[in-house]
Structures are given as C-alpha cells and as structure tokens.
Design an enzyme around this catalytic site. Structure first.
Site, short mmCIF file in Angstrom:
data_model
loop_
_atom_site.label_atom_id
_atom_site.label_comp_id
_atom_site.label_asym_id
_atom_site.label_seq_id
_atom_site.Cartn_x
_atom_site.Cartn_y
_atom_site.Cartn_z
N ASP A 127 0.83 -1.22 0.00
CA ASP A 127 0.00 0.00 0.00
C ASP A 127 0.86 1.27 0.00
O ASP A 127 0.31 2.38 -0.04
CB ASP A 127 -0.98 0.00 1.19
N HIS A 128 2.18 1.12 0.00
CA HIS A 128 3.09 2.28 -0.05
C HIS A 128 3.90 2.35 -1.34
O HIS A 128 4.60 3.33 -1.57
CB HIS A 128 4.03 2.27 1.17
#
Ligand code: ZN
Ligand code: FE
Length: 259
Positions: A57-58
């Site tokens: 998610d980064h």
C-alpha cells in the site's frame, strides 16, 4: 519547499515534496493515478520516488511512475528484491537529493526491518523541518510489529523523538482519530490528548488530513513516545520500575487488541 498530502486507497497518504523550482519527490507512491493528478494540479514534475518501506500500500505506483518519468526509486538497501522498482538502496545516515531537495535517511526498523524515514531539517524544509515516517511513527500512534521486535521499534521511535520538537510528522495513514481514542483510554487525564482529539475531529469533519503534527505534539500525546508515563503504566499494570521496552510492548499489545 511545499508538502502536499495525496489521499490514496482507503486511508493511505502519498506525499509530494515540491522544491522551489518545481521538482517534486513523491514519498510513498501508493498509487500512480492520484500522484499523477496531484503533480498536474501543482504544476510540478516528478524527480524521484522515495519509499519508506516495502508494503504494497506504499509502493503500488512505483514501477508505473518510475517508467513514465524515468526517475529513481529509493528505499532501504536490504529491501532489494521486495521493494518494487528499487534502483537506489540506502542506509541510515545517507543523504538523498532530488533537484534542490535534500533529506537525511534514518533507518527505523520495527514495522518492517528495512523501514526508512526521510528527514528534512529546518534549514531545507523551512517551517521547523519535516519527517516522513511511513508506518513507524503515526500521529498519536505507531505501526504494528510485522518484522521487528519491541526493542527495535522502541529504539526507532526514540530516535525519531530526538529530532527537533518543531519537526512536522507526515505518516503513511489517516489513523489519528482511532489512535487518540486509544490514547485517551490509557491516559484519561492527559490534556494534550484531549486537545489533539478536538483538533483531529475538527479537521476530519472537513475531510482534511490530520498529519503534520509536530514532534512536540507527539511527545505530549502519543502513548508510544510516553512509555514512562505513570498513568499509562498504572492503566496497563506495568510496574513503575519496569524498563521502557517492557512498557512499550505492553502498550503495543493493548493497541493490537483495541477496537
Ligand atoms: Zn506498512
Ligand atoms: Fe501501510
């Protein structure tokens, strides 16, 4: 320099850090499309991608944006092979640059073993400095221990807490209100927690980000930076003479169970 939070996925933040000449770094390119849109709105051009850690998610936009803008992807050297698009592995203490932007890398293992924070001192950031902490230090909280030990995470948070109190904290998720609800259960008499809750509620009622608190704010309201607090220790049944790592682990375990 300007800092523009870019909302991604359900509660992630990517950040554009834009230098005076319009060159931008994106810290945590969670998704390509919102980052591309923000660059266009801000009239900035992408000069580099800096990742705080390897979690999906980064880094979801790393490869697409790196290809489109022909820029390097920076992350901890130990994350080579699992951080998408990584072209430049760094270690704690390294300096990274893009255009006129310059930040120091801090190695902060705990959430993951290769977690990195990017620190702009007051001279380069203006406004007291800024630190991008990923999922290690959250506003009023800290990340889960997926790879590191309580001792590592405690040491990493302590190293961040030693930065100047004016430094603004930009973290990877909008978790602040939940974090402060938890903080209030541990330290009901802490007025700084009550103040931070009021501030966060007001910002969220206007759908604005709560990030950009100062390290002074965090030291007064974030339970994970307050492991010596007698009230927190009493709430959790941690002995007043127990060591700080023991208290930290108790706070983290209580947060893991908190709904
Ligand atoms: Zn993460
Ligand atoms: Fe995350």
């Amino acid at each position: 320099m300007r800092i523009v939070p870019v909302a991604c996925l359900s509660d992630n933040y990517a950040y554009l850090v834009i230098g005076d000449e319009g060159a931008a770094v994106v810290v945590d390119a969670s998704e390509a499309a919102p980052v591309r849109g923000a660059l266009r709105r801000e009239g900035a051009h992408l000069a580099a991608i800096w990742s705080t850690h390897h979690h999906w998610d980064h880094v979801g936009g790393n490869e697409e944006l790196a290809r489109e803008f022909s820029v390097e992807v920076v992350g901890h050297a130990s994350d080579r092979g699992r951080l998408p698009g990584l072209t430049r592995g760094v270690a704690g203490g390294d300096t990274v640059r893009a255009g006129s932007l310059e930040a120091k890398c801090l190695h902060i293992p705990g959430h993951t073993l290769g977690a990195v924070a990017y620190y702009f001192d007051a001279g380069s950031a203006g406004d007291g400095g800024a630190v991008f902490t990923g999922d290690t230090l959250f506003c009023a909280g800290c990340g889960r221990l997926f790879e590191g030990t309580p001792a590592q995470m405690h040491a990493s948070l302590a190293s961040l807490a030693r930065l100047p109190g004016t430094t603004r904290v930009y973290c990877g998720h909008e978790y602040t209100e939940n974090n402060l609800r938890f903080a209030a259960t541990l330290e009901p008499s802490n007025a700084a927690v009550a103040g931070a809750r009021a501030r966060a509620a007001s910002l969220r009622s206007r759908a604005e980000p709560t990030v950009g608190t100062t390290l002074d704010d965090e030291r007064s309201s974030n339970p994970f930076l307050r492991v010596g607090s007698p009230e927190i220790r009493a709430t959790l049944g941690v002995a007043s003479d127990a060591d700080d790592v023991t208290a930290f682990a108790a706070i983290r375990a209580a947060k893991d169970a908190f709904k």
